[in-house]
Structures are given as C-alpha cells and as structure tokens.
Design an enzyme around this catalytic site. Structure first.
Site, PDB file in Angstrom:
ATOM      1  N   ASN A 122       0.714  -1.323   0.131  1.00  0.00           N
ATOM      2  CA  ASN A 122      -0.022  -0.025  -0.154  1.00  0.00           C
ATOM      3  C   ASN A 122       0.767   1.346  -0.075  1.00  0.00           C
ATOM      4  OD1 ASN A 122      -2.686  -1.474   0.018  1.00  0.00           O
ATOM      5  ND2 ASN A 122      -2.060  -2.016   2.310  1.00  0.00           N
ATOM      6  N   ARG A 173       3.402  -0.835   8.587  1.00  0.00           N
ATOM      7  CA  ARG A 173       4.399  -1.966   8.454  1.00  0.00           C
ATOM      8  C   ARG A 173       5.549  -2.405   9.437  1.00  0.00           C
ATOM      9  NH1 ARG A 173       3.412   2.183   5.300  1.00  0.00           N
ATOM     10  NH2 ARG A 173       2.294   1.944   3.517  1.00  0.00           N
ATOM     11  N   LYS A 215       1.158 -12.047  -2.254  1.00  0.00           N
ATOM     12  CA  LYS A 215       2.037 -11.076  -3.258  1.00  0.00           C
ATOM     13  C   LYS A 215       3.356 -10.778  -2.885  1.00  0.00           C
ATOM     14  CE  LYS A 215       3.210  -6.787  -4.793  1.00  0.00           C
ATOM     15  NZ  LYS A 215       3.869  -5.694  -3.887  1.00  0.00           N
ATOM     16  N   PRO A 232       3.911 -12.784  -9.085  1.00  0.00           N
ATOM     17  CA  PRO A 232       3.229 -11.841  -8.135  1.00  0.00           C
ATOM     18  C   PRO A 232       2.226 -11.180  -8.874  1.00  0.00           C
ATOM     19  CG  PRO A 232       5.745 -11.647  -8.126  1.00  0.00           C
ATOM     20  CD  PRO A 232       5.371 -12.667  -9.312  1.00  0.00           C
TER      21      PRO A 232
END
Length: 275
Positions: A122, A173, A215, A232
């Site tokens: 993101n 993250r 992914k 991916p």
C-alpha cells in the site's frame, strides 16, 4: 555477450540487459537515476552503472567482484531471448516482451528483499525508496568512500523492535518488519534453506510472517530465491489480467518462467497507461 575488464571497470557488450527497464520494473528499490546512469547498493556493495547502446559499464568493478557479485545479481548467465521465445505464447505477452526486452530478474539478497516488499505494501515507489533509505541510514553500516549504507541485518532490526522502527516512519508496516526480523534472526525462518524447498512449501513458510501475503511472498521467491515460476499479482498485474485475459487466467500458463512473463506484462502495462 562479451565481458571486458578495463581501467574504468567491467564492460558488458551485447548483453540483453537494459538497466533502466531492469531497475524501473518494480523489483528493487535501492538503485536510483543519478544523471548518467543508476547508483545503488546490493550485497553491501555500492555500484554506479551506465549504458550506451548495448554496452553496460559497471564502474570500478574488477574481475573478482564481477564474478562473485554482479554476474549473478544481473542473472547474466541466463539466455532471456531463448526463454522468452518459448513462453511468450500469446499476442499480449509477445507485445509486452518486445516492449520490455532487456529486463532481467535480479538475484537480490533474500532478507533485504523480504523487508523491502513488506515496506512496499500500500505504498508508492518514491516513498518506498525513502523509507528504505532511512532504514539503512538509521540501522545499517556506512559503505566506506560512498554516501550509501548497507542494508541492516535481521538481528539489528529485531533488537530495534516495533518502537525503534517507528523512527523511519513506515507506519503499520513496522510490526510486520519486526516480526520478520525476529523470525529470521532467531532461525525460526531460514531464508536460504527455502531455495531447496518446493515452491508451495517455500511460499507457505514466508507467509508465516505477520503481514506477508501471497503477493509479497511471491516477490521474495521470484526476486531473491530463484523461483522463476512465481507470479506476483499486484494492482498493475490485476489490470493486465482483467484487460487481456479474463477471470479464468492462471499464471502457470507461462510455465517455469512465469515470473519473467509477469515482469514483461507489469512493465508494459504500467508504462503505456502511466505510473
């Protein structure tokens, strides 16, 4: 391909390698344009590389370093034209290959690749590069004679923890990177050992890390561990699938080198539709 060792460095002539396409196709984040080429770091080594036609110059690189690091990093022993001729089995992929020819799958450090793609979630490429640069500056070691830093070891980031990682402003993250660092530093996850596992088993092992989905796992498998069958699927590849292939699409249609096909399709679609 011819390899020459000169006073300026290593010269590759006739290699199917386009440095701009290779560094800008979303597989790595530490090489950036610097005026006449690209500069960055891999495996704790700084590199400045330029290209003039089919001649690529690796500045300051002598024969031992080329053979030990950069020939493998750029995957120069693989015949991409021959492989591509075999798996480019539809009009869309053949068009993408013609446009993207020169991309090579970089053989990157697995730990750095894992962290980088966790941080990519993101996120956009300029910000990913900024966060990774900050991570290296805060926790890595300086590379002598250069403005660069080596990528920090898992042990260093594990000791920093989520609170320490907050200083690089990677947001949600941070907890994912901290969990990855703890698992790798403790030996719970042996990244190098994944090379010897079947694709699905290696992928499942990566997905035991908090925040790592299909992914990110496929990116790590493809860009650092030699699983060229990994495909991916990000936002751009989803657009490719919807636009050209439809819901019944399966990346395995491209066979053992589906990951190379993915890079051609990704780079082609992102380039023609705008970034």
């Amino acid at each position: 391909m011819q390899v020459s060792f000169t006073e300026n460095g290593t010269v590759l002539t006739g290699a199917v390698l386009n440095i701009q396409k290779t560094f800008e196709c979303g597989q790595c984040f530490r090489f950036i344009p610097d005026g006449d080429g690209y500069s960055g770091v891999a495996f704790g080594r700084a590199l400045h590389v330029t290209q003039d036609g089919d001649a690529v110059l690796l500045y300051g690189v002598r024969q031992p370093e080329y053979e030990e690091i950069w020939a493998r990093y750029f995957d120069l022993d693989r015949d991409y034209d021959a492989l591509s001729a075999a798996f480019c089995n539809d009009e869309t992929l053949r068009t993408a290959y013609t446009f993207s020819r020169g991309i090579r799958i970089l053989s990157q450090d697995p730990w750095e690749t894992l962290c980088s793609f966790i941080l990519s979630q993101n996120n956009n490429i300029p910000r990913i590069r900024k966060i990774i640069a900050a991570l290296c500056e805060h926790f890595g070691t300086p590379i002598e004679g250069t403005p660069f830093y080596a990528f920090p070891a898992a042990e260093r980031l594990a000791s920093a923890g989520t609170e320490g990682l907050a200083r690089v402003r990677c947001g949600f993250r941070a907890k994912y990177v901290a969990d990855a660092a703890e698992k790798v530093a403790s030996g719970t996850l042996d990244l190098q050992a994944l090379r010897n596992q079947p694709y699905e088993a290696a992928k499942a092992a990566l997905m035991t890390i908090y925040g790592v989905g299909t992914k990110v796992a496929d990116c790590v498998l493809l860009f650092s561990l030699g699983f060229y069958e990994a495909f991916p699927i990000d936002v751009w590849v989803k657009k490719v699938i919807s636009k050209y292939y439809g819901k019944s699409f399966d990346g395995s249609r491209f066979g053992a080198y589906a990951g190379i096909a993915q890079q051609y399709l990704f780079y082609y679609e992102r380039s023609i539709c705008g970034r």
